[in-house]
Scaffold this motif. Structure first.
Motif, PDB file in Angstrom:
ATOM      1  N   ARG A 140       0.823  -1.210   0.000  1.00 30.84           N
ATOM      2  CA  ARG A 140       0.000   0.000   0.000  1.00 30.84           C
ATOM      3  C   ARG A 140       0.856   1.259   0.000  1.00 30.84           C
TER       4      ARG A 140
ATOM      5  N   ALA B 144       2.034   1.953  -3.475  1.00 29.59           N
ATOM      6  CA  ALA B 144       0.954   2.520  -4.286  1.00 29.59           C
ATOM      7  C   ALA B 144       0.751   3.993  -3.962  1.00 29.59           C
ATOM      8  N   GLN B 145       0.926   4.365  -2.678  1.00 26.47           N
ATOM      9  CA  GLN B 145       0.792   5.763  -2.283  1.00 26.47           C
ATOM     10  C   GLN B 145       1.879   6.619  -2.920  1.00 26.47           C
TER      11      GLN B 145
ATOM     12  N   ARG C 255       3.519   5.974  -5.763  1.00 31.14           N
ATOM     13  CA  ARG C 255       3.230   6.061  -7.197  1.00 31.14           C
ATOM     14  C   ARG C 255       2.110   7.067  -7.462  1.00 31.14           C
ATOM     15  N   GLN C 256       1.051   7.001  -6.677  1.00 28.71           N
ATOM     16  CA  GLN C 256      -0.104   7.877  -6.890  1.00 28.71           C
ATOM     17  C   GLN C 256       0.271   9.342  -6.735  1.00 28.71           C
ATOM     18  N   LEU C 257       1.033   9.672  -5.696  1.00 31.87           N
ATOM     19  CA  LEU C 257       1.381  11.073  -5.471  1.00 31.87           C
ATOM     20  C   LEU C 257       2.353  11.599  -6.530  1.00 31.87           C
TER      21      LEU C 257
ATOM     22  N   GLU D 159       2.423  10.621  -9.654  1.00 32.72           N
ATOM     23  CA  GLU D 159       1.591  10.843 -10.840  1.00 32.72           C
ATOM     24  C   GLU D 159       0.763  12.108 -10.692  1.00 32.72           C
ATOM     25  N   GLN D 160       0.183  12.322  -9.505  1.00 31.71           N
ATOM     26  CA  GLN D 160      -0.646  13.500  -9.272  1.00 31.71           C
ATOM     27  C   GLN D 160       0.146  14.793  -9.430  1.00 31.71           C
TER      28      GLN D 160
ATOM     29  N   GLU E 154       9.242  -1.844  -9.023  1.00 30.64           N
ATOM     30  CA  GLU E 154       8.589  -2.494  -7.891  1.00 30.64           C
ATOM     31  C   GLU E 154       9.395  -3.720  -7.493  1.00 30.64           C
TER      32      GLU E 154
ATOM     33  N   GLN F 228       0.618  17.844   0.130  1.00 32.41           N
ATOM     34  CA  GLN F 228      -0.044  16.576  -0.145  1.00 32.41           C
ATOM     35  C   GLN F 228      -1.083  16.288   0.927  1.00 32.41           C
TER      36      GLN F 228
ATOM     37  N   HIS G  48      -2.131  10.579   4.971  1.00 32.19           N
ATOM     38  CA  HIS G  48      -2.866   9.400   5.393  1.00 32.19           C
ATOM     39  C   HIS G  48      -2.753   9.277   6.898  1.00 32.19           C
TER      40      HIS G  48
END
Length: 270
Positions: free
Chosen positions: A54, A57-58, A60-62, A64-65, A75, A265, A268
């Motif tokens: 997880r 994934a966090q 990668r997501q940030l 991209e954003q 990975e 950002q 979480h």
């Protein structure tokens, strides 16, 4: 404005801020530099490794954003790196524990190295490769910098061939100047040293300049040094005078101190 192709290589991590904050943020020297360069409007690439979890994934997501290219993101079957951070009453962060996870042992593959050689500038953060990438890029004539202070092993502290060697000299003028002189004598073309509340200095062996810090209401200093690096690199590539490069780094670092984490950002919950 000239748009540059820029890359940051090396560490990423989940910054786990302990109580009373109790939140997690994506950070790490190379990640923070890559995001800041993208936020400033440039084509920014990140090369590094995360786990298949997880936290990965966090990350990668940030990225991209925030518009960072992930051509070099790998990975691995280990956990994503994380750092436990405490915050003092005056806003300074204290590193309590670090697990380098997927970052440990990461190396760019041949395709990634070929892509890195096309960049206008490459910044290296924490990387435990004994200086192999630094030497390969320097030999290829690529403009390259590294934050030497985020490394610890003697084999990873080399500066020969660096266009810019970044380091942290604490709060003392004399210590900072000695550190800069050491970088230059060991083969760096330009030495830049941050000095905490005293600001920063830079030297190319001929010119020595310094600037103070930019006073702000400090929320958190995490990532401020990485923002300084991003601001300095861009001013350097633009060919601005040495003092203006320090000022560009100073101002971006000050902005970062006004929020938690190395770049804006949504956190979480820990």
């Amino acid at each position: 404005m000239t748009t540059f192709r820029l890359a940051a290589v090396g560490d990423n991590c989940i910054d786990r801020f302990q109580a009373p904050i109790g939140e997690t943020y994506v950070g790490g020297n190379a990640i923070n530099v890559a995001v800041q360069l993208a936020l400033l409007g440039h084509q920014s690439f990140y090369f590094g490794a995360v786990g298949r979890d997880r936290d990965g994934a966090q990350v990668r997501q940030l990225l991209e954003q925030n518009g960072v290219r992930l051509d070099g993101l790998k990975e691995r079957d280990v956990n994503t790196a994380y750092t436990d951070i405490g915050i003092t009453p005056d806003g300074d962060r204290v590193f309590l524990y670090e697990d380098f996870g997927a970052c440990a042992g990461y190396r760019p593959d041949a395709d990634n190295l070929a892509l890195l050689k096309t960049m206008d500038h490459v910044h290296i953060g924490w990387l435990d490769d004994g200086g192999a990438l630094r030497r390969a890029l320097a030999a290829a004539g690529v403009s390259v910098s590294q934050d030497v202070s985020v490394n610890a092993a003697p084999s990873d502290l080399g500066v020969e061939g660096l266009n810019i060697a970044f380091g942290s000299g604490g709060d003392g003028d004399q210590d900072a100047e000695r550190l800069a002189d050491g970088f230059l004598s060991r083969g760096a073309k330009l030495a830049v040293v941050t000095r905490g509340a005293l600001g920063s200095l830079a030297s190319d062996g001929t010119e020595l300049v310094s600037t103070g810090s930019h006073p702000v209401d400090v929320v958190d200093t995490t990532g401020a040094g990485d923002s300084f690096i991003a601001g300095f690199i861009l001013a350097h590539l633009e060919g601005r005078p040495l003092i203006e490069r320090l000022e560009a780094g100073r101002d971006l670092a000050a902005r970062t101190c006004t929020h938690v984490g190395g770049f804006p950002q949504q956190p979480h919950t820990l």
